[in-house]
Write a protein that holds these residues in place. Structure first.
Motif, short mmCIF file in Angstrom:
data_model
loop_
_atom_site.label_atom_id
_atom_site.label_comp_id
_atom_site.label_asym_id
_atom_site.label_seq_id
_atom_site.Cartn_x
_atom_site.Cartn_y
_atom_site.Cartn_z
N ARG A 24 -14.96 82.17 81.72
CA ARG A 24 -14.29 82.21 83.02
C ARG A 24 -13.05 81.32 82.99
N ASP A 26 -10.64 78.72 85.02
CA ASP A 26 -10.38 77.91 86.20
C ASP A 26 -8.93 77.43 86.13
N LYS A 27 -8.55 76.50 86.97
CA LYS A 27 -7.15 76.09 87.05
C LYS A 27 -6.66 75.44 85.76
#
Length: 231
Positions: A24, A26-27
């Motif tokens: 995944r 994320d930032k």
């Protein structure tokens, strides 16, 4: 795949079956979230942090080059992989037998030297107990040098460090306290890891656990409390 394992500590069974859907974003970058096949332990690996993002760069390359498959890496059977590694071993005249599992040991040894925290090793590699992770800390010669270099020898005569037997006693005492409160394995492991990182506060951690009135704690709240205790 071998280098990816060196940077993540994943076993061959996990690297070869790693799905792109288990990565995944994320930032900050890519994070792996999956349950290991051998021990069914949940691991969370922030690829953008581990070894300065080297694992993330490998992942990004294979995601781009192999868009037509669901796994991160193309299928490779272990005997063929180890055969290629044997060729590398002979070419480089390595003084040890090079197999895929060496990558996992490499990751653990590097974490022992860089992080110097058995709890971090246990979390990244998905070890079942802190005992396994502690072996890498004990084996690390550079870690010993680093610890010795940071010692204030002027007060050495007043400091008493625990023996291996005392260290295991610390572990067993905290596990016993956690079991008495029927705490989850994850919370127990976090408590043991905190005690191992600062053995001087182990007794305080055990007393805090023994005095708990509730058994339902979030990982975040538990972690913050342990962080406060160990300073």
């Amino acid at each position: 795949m071998f280098l990816f394992s060196c940077y993540t500590g994943l076993r061959y069974s996990d690297v070869s079956t790693l799905l792109k859907s288990e990565l995944r974003y994320d930032k900050k970058g890519i994070v792996i979230e999956r349950k290991t096949q051998k021990t069914e332990t949940d691991v969370v690996l922030p690829l953008y942090i581990l070894f300065n993002g080297k694992a993330q760069r490998i992942a990004e390359r294979y995601i781009k080059e192999h868009e037509d498959i669901n796994t991160l890496f193309p299928s490779r059977v272990l005997p063929i992989v180890n055969k290629h590694l044997l060729s590398i071993e002979r070419f480089l005249h390595l003084p040890f037998h090079l197999t895929f599992h060496v990558a996992r040991h490499t990751c653990a040894s590097q974490l022992a030297e860089l992080a110097d925290n058995p709890f971090v090793i246990m979390q990244i590699l998905g070890h079942g107990t802190i005992h396994t992770s502690m072996r890498y800390i004990h084996r690390s010669h550079r870690t010993s040098e680093k610890k010795l270099a940071e010692v204030d020898w002027s007060d050495a005569g007043d400091i008493e460090y625990p023996t291996n037997e005392e260290t295991l006693s610390i572990y067993d005492g905290i596990v016993e306290a956690c079991n008495a409160k029927q705490l989850s394995p994850d919370l127990t492991n976090m408590a043991v890891g905190a005690a191992m990182s600062n053995y001087l506060m182990a007794g305080e951690i055990k007393n805090w656990i023994s005095g708990l009135k509730k058994t339902d704690y979030t990982m975040e709240a538990w972690g913050k409390r342990l962080e406060m205790l160990v300073g």
